[in-house]
Design a protein around this motif. Structure first.
Motif, PDB file in Angstrom:
ATOM      1  N   HIS A   1       4.440  -3.589   5.436  1.00 44.19           N
ATOM      2  CA  HIS A   1       3.813  -2.176   3.704  1.00 44.19           C
ATOM      3  C   HIS A   1       5.616  -1.529   3.927  1.00 44.19           C
ATOM      4  O   HIS A   1       5.392  -0.637   3.796  1.00 44.19           O
ATOM      5  CB  HIS A   1       2.290  -1.434   3.958  1.00 44.19           C
ATOM      6  CG  HIS A   1       1.439  -2.558   4.111  1.00 44.19           C
ATOM      7  ND1 HIS A   1       0.948  -3.336   2.575  1.00 44.19           N
ATOM      8  CD2 HIS A   1       0.513  -3.261   4.280  1.00 44.19           C
ATOM      9  CE1 HIS A   1      -0.038  -3.930   2.784  1.00 44.19           C
ATOM     10  NE2 HIS A   1      -0.534  -3.641   3.769  1.00 44.19           N
TER      11      HIS A   1
ATOM     12  N   GLN B   1      12.320   7.473   1.071  1.00 45.96           N
ATOM     13  CA  GLN B   1      11.220   8.571   1.209  1.00 45.96           C
ATOM     14  C   GLN B   1      13.374  10.018   1.561  1.00 45.96           C
ATOM     15  O   GLN B   1      12.986  10.963   0.515  1.00 45.96           O
ATOM     16  CB  GLN B   1      10.262   9.049   2.039  1.00 45.96           C
ATOM     17  CG  GLN B   1       8.961   8.324   1.812  1.00 45.96           C
ATOM     18  CD  GLN B   1       8.074   8.149   2.787  1.00 45.96           C
ATOM     19  OE1 GLN B   1       6.977   9.913   2.624  1.00 45.96           O
ATOM     20  NE2 GLN B   1       7.819   7.162   2.928  1.00 45.96           N
TER      21      GLN B   1
ATOM     22  N   ARG C   1       0.661  -1.371  -0.228  1.00 47.52           N
ATOM     23  CA  ARG C   1      -0.349  -0.240  -0.176  1.00 47.52           C
ATOM     24  C   ARG C   1       1.113   1.489  -0.152  1.00 47.52           C
ATOM     25  O   ARG C   1       1.823   1.584   0.903  1.00 47.52           O
ATOM     26  CB  ARG C   1      -0.940  -0.269   1.482  1.00 47.52           C
ATOM     27  CG  ARG C   1      -2.102  -0.927   0.905  1.00 47.52           C
ATOM     28  CD  ARG C   1      -3.364  -0.595   2.504  1.00 47.52           C
ATOM     29  NE  ARG C   1      -3.521   0.074   2.533  1.00 47.52           N
ATOM     30  CZ  ARG C   1      -4.434   0.209   4.061  1.00 47.52           C
ATOM     31  NH1 ARG C   1      -5.093  -0.823   4.607  1.00 47.52           N
ATOM     32  NH2 ARG C   1      -5.056   1.139   4.018  1.00 47.52           N
ATOM     33  N   GLU C   2       0.925   1.658  -1.170  1.00 49.60           N
ATOM     34  CA  GLU C   2       1.562   3.463  -1.020  1.00 49.60           C
ATOM     35  C   GLU C   2       0.953   4.282  -0.529  1.00 49.60           C
ATOM     36  O   GLU C   2       0.069   4.185   0.015  1.00 49.60           O
ATOM     37  CB  GLU C   2       1.719   3.861  -2.119  1.00 49.60           C
ATOM     38  CG  GLU C   2       2.490   3.152  -3.772  1.00 49.60           C
ATOM     39  CD  GLU C   2       4.032   2.482  -2.528  1.00 49.60           C
ATOM     40  OE1 GLU C   2       4.877   2.926  -2.447  1.00 49.60           O
ATOM     41  OE2 GLU C   2       4.137   1.174  -3.646  1.00 49.60           O
ATOM     42  N   GLY C   3       1.966   4.793   0.168  1.00 43.73           N
ATOM     43  CA  GLY C   3       1.305   6.140   1.328  1.00 43.73           C
ATOM     44  C   GLY C   3       1.288   5.647   3.085  1.00 43.73           C
ATOM     45  O   GLY C   3       0.794   6.422   3.364  1.00 43.73           O
TER      46      GLY C   3
ATOM     47  N   ALA D   1      10.932   2.274   4.030  1.00 42.34           N
ATOM     48  CA  ALA D   1      10.114   3.470   3.509  1.00 42.34           C
ATOM     49  C   ALA D   1      10.071   4.602   4.064  1.00 42.34           C
ATOM     50  O   ALA D   1      10.304   5.806   3.205  1.00 42.34           O
ATOM     51  CB  ALA D   1       8.573   3.068   4.010  1.00 42.34           C
TER      52      ALA D   1
END
Length: 416
Positions: free
Chosen positions: A398, A409, A64-66, A405
């Motif tokens: 995720h 970023q 799941r992105e974001g 993650a």
């Protein structure tokens, strides 16, 4: 019952112990790799997994992105980064050039994924603490202490102390001791840029990263066999997972009968209804342990949002005990994140659910996987799970295990 584990001691000259008694960690690591042995099978299964490109645990194989945006810490939720930086620099200053080269890795290095919870060295990442002088060991502990909550540090140290006690009880002090752990640093200690540390060994593995005042503390593996110390200078340390065990039982007791049946996916710890491989030789029932960084773990059991209010409170309290290693600010951020996904949170159970029973449970959502499992004997002689051998595992699904993650970023912004 205190001291129950002593009924299950191997004889001192039993081959399980005698064959490895006196070996140093490296000689034992080589012995453990032998094909056709229990440990050799674990090594063979795990070795290729850590080099797979990291994606993260998911419930269905789709990231799941974001889900984990890198934003500065909210006021009051900041990690103790300044204290951590000072402790890390103090540790580095105590090392020679060889030690500094050995302990350090890039912040996104694959070596993050080499941690493991068994007692044998499969990967010798960072510095082996029991081979370091006392000042280095103390500075390593100071870094861990600066990073965790007081109660979190106490729990992590309890795993290490119990490990040392187990080594004394079974006569394997060269393999199982208070400092038979590896410590590695990732990135350069900094107030804003991403960096972190990793401590791992038998029944204790912590992976901690900070960036922009945020803290990611996962994967975490904490376990104990036995779950007490009943002799020596640390006698009286016991029931180290009592809160996690008790909250699971309270949650089950708070469910109506039909919901309890829905939560129980298997009634026995080794159940004929289980598919092949559901009980792993090493991990037994837990699914998110070492080298399972990309595992697909479908949700099972009962959705927490459908539970009565009391059971929901117990579910959130379980998350709170697993997040309890975090300092106050990052803990608040983590639990706010868990609560925001309550409608996507599931709880499942294996085994009995009365006081004294052995069992497994998993609390799972898009942002947390928390597992508790009672295990069979490894250095004590029993082949069915016992209440005094406990494994617990924490993951951030995720893609934000190891804070990965956030690191990605940060790197993307830097490279723009």
């Amino acid at each position: 019952m205190p001291g129950e584990y002593r009924r299950h001691l191997f004889p001192h000259d039993h081959p399980r112990l005698a064959e490895i008694r006196g070996l140093d960690p490296y000689a034992y690591g080589e012995l453990a790799r032998r094909p056709g042995t229990f440990t050799g099978g674990l090594v063979a299964n795990w070795t290729p997994l850590y080099r797979n490109e990291f994606r993260g645990v998911t419930e269905n194989g789709v990231l799941r992105e974001g889900l984990h945006p890198l934003t500065p810490a909210e006021p009051g939720e900041e990690a103790p980064v300044a204290a951590m930086v000072a402790a890390a620099r103090d540790l580095l200053a105590a090392l020679d050039d060889e030690g500094r080269a050995r302990i350090g890795h890039p912040v996104d290095a694959v070596e993050w994924q080499t941690w493991a919870n068994p007692e044998f060295l499969q990967f010798d990442t960072g510095l082996r603490l029991d081979l370091q002088p006392e000042p280095v060991r103390e500075k390593a502990l100071a870094l861990v202490r600066a990073s965790l909550s007081p109660e979190g540090y106490h729990l992590a140290r309890a795993m290490m102390l119990i490990n040392g006690f187990l080594g004394e009880v079974v006569g394997l002090e060269t393999i199982l001791n208070e400092f038979s752990y590896n410590l590695a640093l990732y990135g350069t200690p900094d107030l804003r840029a991403p960096w972190g540390w990793q401590l791992y060994g038998h029944h204790c593995a912590l992976n901690c990263l900070v960036v922009e005042g945020r803290m990611a503390l996962s994967p975490v593996f904490l376990g104990a066999e036995p779950d007490e110390i009943d002799a020596g200078p640390h006698a009286g340390l016991r029931d180290v997972f009592a809160d996690r065990v008790e909250l699971g039982l309270r949650l089950m007791a708070a469910l109506p009968a039909e919901q309890r049946r829905q939560a129980v996916v298997y009634e026995r710890m080794v159940d004929p209804a289980m598919p092949e491989g559901r009980v792993d030789p090493g991990d037994e029932r837990h699914l998110a342990g070492a080298f399972q960084d990309n595992r697909v773990i479908p949700v099972e059991g009962l959705r927490v949002a459908d539970m009565p209010a009391e059971a929901q409170e117990h579910a959130l309290a379980i998350a709170g005990t697993f997040a309890g290693l975090l300092p106050e600010g990052p803990r608040a951020a983590r639990l706010r994140e868990v609560a925001a996904h309550l409608r996507e949170t599931w709880f499942c159970w294996i085994g009995g659910h009365r006081p004294g029973d052995v069992f497994y449970y998993r609390l799972q959502s898009p942002v947390i996987v928390a597992e508790l499992d009672h295990h069979c004997g490894v250095f004590l002689d029993y082949d069915t799970p016992k209440p005094f051998h406990v494994h617990t595992v924490l993951r951030t699904p995720h893609g934000n295990d190891y804070g990965r993650a956030w690191v990605r970023q940060w790197q993307a912004r830097r490279d723009q």
